[in-house]
Enzyme design. Structure first.
Site, PDB file in Angstrom:
ATOM      1  N   GLY A 180       0.734  -1.255  -0.239  1.00 47.56           N
ATOM      2  CA  GLY A 180      -0.071  -0.078  -0.097  1.00 47.56           C
ATOM      3  C   GLY A 180       0.693   1.272  -0.065  1.00 47.56           C
ATOM      4  O   GLY A 180       2.071   1.486  -0.568  1.00 47.56           O
ATOM      5  N   ILE A 181       0.319   2.298   0.572  1.00 44.83           N
ATOM      6  CA  ILE A 181       0.991   3.570   0.611  1.00 44.83           C
ATOM      7  C   ILE A 181       1.308   3.725   2.059  1.00 44.83           C
ATOM      8  O   ILE A 181       0.675   3.409   2.824  1.00 44.83           O
ATOM      9  CB  ILE A 181      -0.046   4.568   0.150  1.00 44.83           C
TER      10      ILE A 181
ATOM     11  N   ILE B 148       5.537   2.503   6.010  1.00 43.90           N
ATOM     12  CA  ILE B 148       6.025   0.993   6.169  1.00 43.90           C
ATOM     13  C   ILE B 148       6.320   0.525   4.813  1.00 43.90           C
ATOM     14  O   ILE B 148       7.239  -0.168   4.921  1.00 43.90           O
ATOM     15  CB  ILE B 148       5.090   0.367   7.280  1.00 43.90           C
TER      16      ILE B 148
ATOM     17  N   GLU C 269      -3.195  -3.630  -5.691  1.00 45.71           N
ATOM     18  CA  GLU C 269      -4.204  -2.707  -5.466  1.00 45.71           C
ATOM     19  C   GLU C 269      -3.848  -1.586  -5.815  1.00 45.71           C
ATOM     20  O   GLU C 269      -4.454  -0.782  -6.630  1.00 45.71           O
ATOM     21  CB  GLU C 269      -5.183  -2.849  -4.008  1.00 45.71           C
TER      22      GLU C 269
ATOM     23  N   GLY D 297      -9.045  -3.902   0.193  1.00 46.84           N
ATOM     24  CA  GLY D 297      -8.884  -4.966  -0.237  1.00 46.84           C
ATOM     25  C   GLY D 297      -7.703  -6.003   0.481  1.00 46.84           C
ATOM     26  O   GLY D 297      -7.151  -6.761   0.079  1.00 46.84           O
TER      27      GLY D 297
END
Length: 425
Positions: free
Chosen positions: A207-208, A211, A230, A328
């Site tokens: 993701g964004i 981390i 995603e 997701g």
């Protein structure tokens, strides 16, 4: 038909309609600001969306009775409205939202989208966000578009013909930027711990945020990594330049980066612009576990707000207060588990509130949502280490999770494990 102003185009909307709004960094916020004004002359409008950028105008209390938001994912603009009852949150796997539109289970009267200018064939592009918007357009009775020269032109499921718009406005506005988060020692260590699990040839979903970026920063020595995700952001760009991501090991779309939306800096948007190496696909496809599992060595990296000692993962709420959404996470956790050699990681800081609260807790907070169940969880990672919960008993899970909790909370967690679960750890 071309209109001169957003207000003129949006005047086509009738009382009682259900609207869909293009989401993420492709949010047509200039149109939404106009919608907030137009809606005051309408009654009983419902606006469906995922996370929307710069949409605060639609959260105004005076819009009650005129327009109500119904969101599948809560972001900073809609969070206060959802938490005080001025907007509604609908829990749903991101992969299933397009199916709700196409089946008619969730009707859509009007889709409001933001696209690139048409090419010589009359084809515009949905740009940096396809997600559920493609399905919403296919299901909607009419489409109203903002044609924005700032929108990158992307490949995949993003194309829509100018003739499909019932109304459009040519309007230039800036695409929202999400600059890389600053690293701190905690996120850097979490990134190193997650990266220790990444092998050559893995296909990553990430993701964004700090981390994922910290993890990616540690992967410069890996080879033949792939991306089926995603979303992706700036952290992948240095690795692409170094050739770390070849996408050769993938069985689905080898040689291609597969995503459904992107959020990041202008450099990221410039990279995806007219780049056939990157394909933006319908989220019903990108997040389909039967598709994800076909790639070998899928490595799903997701985050959480809280994990209990049995391995239940809360990722969408702080107690009963909705913070984000189901999204997701489970699509990829399950897809990775079914992939040959696949692994799923939940990564989170060990503490919150300045170190005063342990995110590893004996019990989830009352009302907390279980996004990933204890039967689905695999690796949990904090700055203190990696806990592998696969095929582990409740006692073994509790021990492993206590070992990666912040040291100042471990003794109390061990006591709580016995008090709450009857576990001797």
């Amino acid at each position: 038909m071309k209109y001169q102003s957003p207000e003129q185009a949006l005047a086509l909307i009738q009382d009682g309609e259900t609207l869909w709004c293009h989401s993420m960094a492709a949010t047509p916020y200039a149109m939404l600001n106009a919608l907030a004004r137009v809606a005051m002359e309408k009654r009983d409008l419902t606006l469906l969306s995922l996370h929307t950028e710069h949409s605060q105008a639609l959260c105004a209390a005076e819009l009650q009775g005129h327009l109500r938001q119904r969101v599948f994912f809560v972001g900073s603009p809609t969070r206060p409205a959802v938490q005080c009852g001025l907007a509604d949150y609908v829990p749903a796997f991101l992969s299933e939202i397009p199916k709700m539109f196409r089946s008619g289970e969730q009707p859509v009267d009007t889709a409001i989208v933001q696209v690139s200018p048409p090419d010589k064939h009359g084809l515009c592009s949905l740009g940096i966000s396809v997600e559920a918007t493609r399905a919403a357009m296919q299901s909607a009775k009419k489409i109203i578009a903002q044609i924005n020269p700032k929108m990158p032109r992307t490949h995949g499921d993003s194309f829509v013909h100018l003739a499909d718009f019932d109304a459009y406005v040519e309007l230039e506005s800036e695409i929202p930027l999400h600059l890389p988060a600053e690293q701190d020692p905690i996120t850097a260590q979490i990134g190193r711990n997650v990266a220790s699990l990444v092998r050559d040839g893995d296909c990553l979903q990430m993701g964004i945020g700090a981390i994922p970026d910290a993890t990616l920063a540690c992967l410069g020595d890996r080879q033949n990594l792939g991306i089926h995700t995603e979303m992706f952001s700036d952290g992948v760009l240095p690795l692409l330049a170094k050739g770390v991501f070849s996408n050769r090991n993938k069985r689905k779309h080898p040689g291609k980066i597969v995503t459904t939306f992107a959020m990041g800096s202008q450099a990221l948007y410039d990279f995806v612009d007219d780049n056939p190496e990157v394909v933006f696909l319908d989220v019903a496809y990108t997040n389909d576990t039967s598709v994800i599992r076909q790639n070998p060595q899928v490595m799903a990296i997701n985050s959480a707000l809280q994990v209990d000692l049995s391995g239940q993962v809360c990722a969408d709420s702080l107690g009963t207060k909705i913070y984000s959404g189901v999204g997701g996470q489970m699509d990829f956790v399950r897809g990775a588990a079914l992939s040959e050699g696949g692994r799923a990681v939940i990564a989170l800081p060990a503490t919150a509130a300045g170190g005063t609260v342990s995110r590893i807790s004996s019990l989830l907070a009352p009302g907390a949502g279980v996004v990933t169940t204890r039967a689905h969880v695999h690796y949990v990672v904090t700055e203190y280490g990696v806990a592998n919960l696969r095929a582990r008993s409740l006692t073994e899970r509790a021990k492993a999770l206590i070992n990666i909790a912040a040291p100042q909370f471990r003794e109390q967690l061990a006591k709580d494990a016995y008090k709450d679960w009857g576990l001797l750890v």
